[in-house]
Design a protein around this motif. Sequence first.
Motif, PDB file in Angstrom:
ATOM      1  N   GLY A 181       0.798  -1.226   0.000  1.00 52.96           N
ATOM      2  CA  GLY A 181       0.000   0.000   0.000  1.00 52.96           C
ATOM      3  C   GLY A 181       0.824   1.264   0.000  1.00 52.96           C
ATOM      4  N   ARG A 182       2.113   1.123   0.142  1.00 53.80           N
ATOM      5  CA  ARG A 182       3.026   2.267   0.150  1.00 53.80           C
ATOM      6  C   ARG A 182       3.670   2.414  -1.217  1.00 53.80           C
ATOM      7  NH1 ARG A 182       8.458   2.693   3.977  1.00 53.80           N
ATOM      8  NH2 ARG A 182       8.930   4.891   3.615  1.00 53.80           N
ATOM      9  N   TRP A 183       4.390   1.376  -1.636  1.00 50.91           N
ATOM     10  CA  TRP A 183       4.954   1.340  -2.983  1.00 50.91           C
ATOM     11  C   TRP A 183       4.354   0.224  -3.820  1.00 50.91           C
ATOM     12  CZ3 TRP A 183       9.919   0.868   0.190  1.00 50.91           C
ATOM     13  CH2 TRP A 183      10.298   2.116   0.685  1.00 50.91           C
ATOM     14  N   ILE A 184       3.680  -0.711  -3.179  1.00 46.08           N
ATOM     15  CA  ILE A 184       3.165  -1.889  -3.869  1.00 46.08           C
ATOM     16  C   ILE A 184       1.644  -1.857  -3.838  1.00 46.08           C
ATOM     17  CG2 ILE A 184       3.247  -4.405  -4.010  1.00 46.08           C
ATOM     18  CD1 ILE A 184       5.770  -4.347  -2.334  1.00 46.08           C
ATOM     19  N   THR A 185       1.025  -2.018  -4.977  1.00 45.74           N
ATOM     20  CA  THR A 185      -0.432  -1.990  -5.064  1.00 45.74           C
ATOM     21  C   THR A 185      -1.036  -3.191  -4.339  1.00 45.74           C
ATOM     22  OG1 THR A 185      -0.529  -3.295  -7.094  1.00 45.74           O
ATOM     23  CG2 THR A 185      -0.284  -0.895  -7.330  1.00 45.74           C
ATOM     24  N   GLU A 186      -2.324  -3.120  -4.070  1.00 44.98           N
ATOM     25  CA  GLU A 186      -2.985  -4.246  -3.400  1.00 44.98           C
ATOM     26  C   GLU A 186      -2.955  -5.498  -4.277  1.00 44.98           C
ATOM     27  OE1 GLU A 186      -6.979  -5.367  -0.841  1.00 44.98           O
ATOM     28  OE2 GLU A 186      -6.665  -3.321  -1.562  1.00 44.98           O
ATOM     29  N   ALA A 187      -3.122  -5.345  -5.571  1.00 43.31           N
ATOM     30  CA  ALA A 187      -3.096  -6.503  -6.462  1.00 43.31           C
ATOM     31  C   ALA A 187      -1.731  -7.190  -6.428  1.00 43.31           C
ATOM     32  CB  ALA A 187      -3.439  -6.079  -7.886  1.00 43.31           C
ATOM     33  N   ASP A 188      -0.663  -6.392  -6.485  1.00 44.44           N
ATOM     34  CA  ASP A 188       0.683  -6.976  -6.428  1.00 44.44           C
ATOM     35  C   ASP A 188       0.968  -7.565  -5.049  1.00 44.44           C
ATOM     36  OD1 ASP A 188       1.172  -6.330  -9.064  1.00 44.44           O
ATOM     37  OD2 ASP A 188       2.241  -4.479  -8.609  1.00 44.44           O
ATOM     38  N   SER A 189       0.458  -6.912  -4.002  1.00 46.46           N
ATOM     39  CA  SER A 189       0.620  -7.443  -2.641  1.00 46.46           C
ATOM     40  C   SER A 189      -0.063  -8.792  -2.515  1.00 46.46           C
ATOM     41  CB  SER A 189       0.037  -6.464  -1.618  1.00 46.46           C
ATOM     42  OG  SER A 189       0.676  -5.208  -1.680  1.00 46.46           O
ATOM     43  N   ASP A 190      -1.245  -8.922  -3.102  1.00 47.12           N
ATOM     44  CA  ASP A 190      -1.968 -10.196  -3.069  1.00 47.12           C
ATOM     45  C   ASP A 190      -1.151 -11.297  -3.738  1.00 47.12           C
ATOM     46  OD1 ASP A 190      -4.049  -8.952  -1.808  1.00 47.12           O
ATOM     47  OD2 ASP A 190      -5.410  -8.973  -3.523  1.00 47.12           O
ATOM     48  N   ALA A 191      -0.547 -10.969  -4.882  1.00 48.46           N
ATOM     49  CA  ALA A 191       0.250 -11.959  -5.606  1.00 48.46           C
ATOM     50  C   ALA A 191       1.464 -12.389  -4.788  1.00 48.46           C
ATOM     51  CB  ALA A 191       0.692 -11.383  -6.952  1.00 48.46           C
ATOM     52  N   ILE A 192       2.083 -11.429  -4.119  1.00 51.90           N
ATOM     53  CA  ILE A 192       3.249 -11.735  -3.274  1.00 51.90           C
ATOM     54  C   ILE A 192       2.834 -12.615  -2.101  1.00 51.90           C
ATOM     55  CG2 ILE A 192       4.890 -10.691  -1.665  1.00 51.90           C
ATOM     56  CD1 ILE A 192       5.011  -8.303  -3.670  1.00 51.90           C
ATOM     57  N   LEU A 193       1.738 -12.272  -1.436  1.00 50.24           N
ATOM     58  CA  LEU A 193       1.249 -13.073  -0.313  1.00 50.24           C
ATOM     59  C   LEU A 193       0.936 -14.508  -0.753  1.00 50.24           C
ATOM     60  CD1 LEU A 193      -1.106 -10.461   1.364  1.00 50.24           C
ATOM     61  CD2 LEU A 193       0.762 -11.650   2.541  1.00 50.24           C
ATOM     62  N   THR A 194       0.234 -14.638  -1.855  1.00 52.63           N
ATOM     63  CA  THR A 194      -0.149 -15.965  -2.338  1.00 52.63           C
ATOM     64  C   THR A 194       1.068 -16.809  -2.671  1.00 52.63           C
ATOM     65  OG1 THR A 194      -2.255 -15.132  -3.210  1.00 52.63           O
ATOM     66  CG2 THR A 194      -1.432 -17.200  -4.127  1.00 52.63           C
ATOM     67  N   HIS A 195       2.016 -16.211  -3.372  1.00 51.38           N
ATOM     68  CA  HIS A 195       3.208 -16.975  -3.761  1.00 51.38           C
ATOM     69  C   HIS A 195       4.053 -17.329  -2.538  1.00 51.38           C
ATOM     70  CE1 HIS A 195       6.143 -18.541  -6.552  1.00 51.38           C
ATOM     71  NE2 HIS A 195       7.104 -17.837  -5.966  1.00 51.38           N
ATOM     72  N   ALA A 196       4.162 -16.400  -1.599  1.00 53.11           N
ATOM     73  CA  ALA A 196       4.947 -16.669  -0.397  1.00 53.11           C
ATOM     74  C   ALA A 196       4.366 -17.846   0.382  1.00 53.11           C
ATOM     75  CB  ALA A 196       5.000 -15.427   0.487  1.00 53.11           C
ATOM     76  N   VAL A 197       3.069 -17.810   0.638  1.00 50.29           N
ATOM     77  CA  VAL A 197       2.439 -18.876   1.419  1.00 50.29           C
ATOM     78  C   VAL A 197       2.485 -20.206   0.664  1.00 50.29           C
ATOM     79  CG1 VAL A 197       0.261 -19.654   2.447  1.00 50.29           C
ATOM     80  CG2 VAL A 197       0.994 -17.279   2.720  1.00 50.29           C
ATOM     81  N   ASN A 198       2.231 -20.176  -0.633  1.00 46.95           N
ATOM     82  CA  ASN A 198       2.293 -21.407  -1.429  1.00 46.95           C
ATOM     83  C   ASN A 198       3.701 -21.975  -1.500  1.00 46.95           C
ATOM     84  OD1 ASN A 198      -0.439 -21.300  -1.950  1.00 46.95           O
ATOM     85  ND2 ASN A 198      -0.227 -20.401  -3.981  1.00 46.95           N
ATOM     86  N   SER A 199       4.700 -21.119  -1.267  1.00 47.83           N
ATOM     87  CA  SER A 199       6.103 -21.557  -1.318  1.00 47.83           C
ATOM     88  C   SER A 199       6.622 -22.012   0.040  1.00 47.83           C
ATOM     89  CB  SER A 199       6.984 -20.420  -1.855  1.00 47.83           C
ATOM     90  OG  SER A 199       6.591 -20.046  -3.158  1.00 47.83           O
ATOM     91  N   GLY A 200       5.795 -21.943   1.069  1.00 47.35           N
ATOM     92  CA  GLY A 200       6.201 -22.433   2.379  1.00 47.35           C
ATOM     93  C   GLY A 200       6.544 -21.367   3.391  1.00 47.35           C
ATOM     94  N   ILE A 201       6.467 -20.096   3.017  1.00 41.71           N
ATOM     95  CA  ILE A 201       6.672 -19.014   3.986  1.00 41.71           C
ATOM     96  C   ILE A 201       5.396 -18.861   4.803  1.00 41.71           C
ATOM     97  CG2 ILE A 201       6.945 -16.508   4.228  1.00 41.71           C
ATOM     98  CD1 ILE A 201       8.784 -16.570   1.788  1.00 41.71           C
ATOM     99  N   ASN A 202       5.505 -18.952   6.123  1.00 42.10           N
ATOM    100  CA  ASN A 202       4.284 -18.870   6.927  1.00 42.10           C
ATOM    101  C   ASN A 202       4.268 -17.682   7.896  1.00 42.10           C
ATOM    102  OD1 ASN A 202       6.091 -19.824   8.897  1.00 42.10           O
ATOM    103  ND2 ASN A 202       4.525 -21.100   9.872  1.00 42.10           N
TER     104      ASN A 202
END
Length: 321
Positions: free
Chosen positions: A24-45
């Motif tokens: 929300g500062r430099w990263i849009t909500e859509a891009d933040s969603d993609a980062i969150l999804t990929h992180a969790v799917n990759s094993g980052i909890n």
Amino acid sequence: MEKVKLGTSNLNVSPIGLGTMAFGRWITEADSDAILTHAVNSGINLIDTADYYGPGQDEKPAYGDGTSETIIGNWLSHNPGARSKIVLATKVGSNTNPVMSNPTLSREHIRQQIDSSLERLQTDHIDLYQAHLFDNGTPLAETLTTLSDLVDEGKIRYYGVSNYSEYQLKLALGIIKDRRLNPLTSLQNRYNILSNHDDSAVLKLAQRSHVGFLAYSPLARGVLTGKYLNGAMPANSRAAQGEPLIKEYFNDADKKAVSKLKTISDDSGISMSQLAFAGVLSIPGITTALLGASKVSYIDDAIKAAELQLPQSVLTQMKSL
């Protein structure tokens, strides 16, 4: 990724955590969603945020509007199975008022902010609630007692502190013991191969006291990726967007250290960012390194670093930076 226990808690966290200061500062909500999804799917909890994170950080005086928490809460609402998979961490104590620049960790402020954070995050509890910084204007016992009470009330599972010196951590641990409060789970401090000498004493105290250590800025706000070598200023980088905290790394000593890291990277065939992450994770007492990813690809690079076993010769060279 293999999970590790955070302090003496029942929280098992990934060695790489996701820091969300830029959501929300430099990263849009859509891009933040993609980062969150990929992180969790990759094993980052471990997902780390704060009531302060958002576009207000760049205002004068700086303040937080909770945008990062709101984005995470919206993502959780759209991914109902995700909440049970993550360790959700947030912080309290930095300025959240655009017309006041005097943050506090008083009982009243913490109790106001915990409810606001729960609402923005769209959850009924926070796994790890952290005092964002030491508050000289509030009795430390008041802050710690309030955090401990929130554990008893079920609003948070565990609590931690952030940006504490060795002396401040020692004070906190003494109060917790004397008052028989719920134990301190974690310390979140800056730690990277440029700044590790600043935090070595408090890290050792945390390790002796069985307090987990979350290392933020392991890449020195991107400086250790080499993107600013030889005076480069990539478009859309933190420095190009005017982040003030990155300026402290633009000094002659750190420039020489980054150049040496580039040489080690060239000789070993390991990227500079992976060397920086792996170097932090190789230090005894550090539980997790927090990645402030602005792109999905950065997550994959950090995960590779977490799986590296650096040769002793490389570690020796990195210690001489």
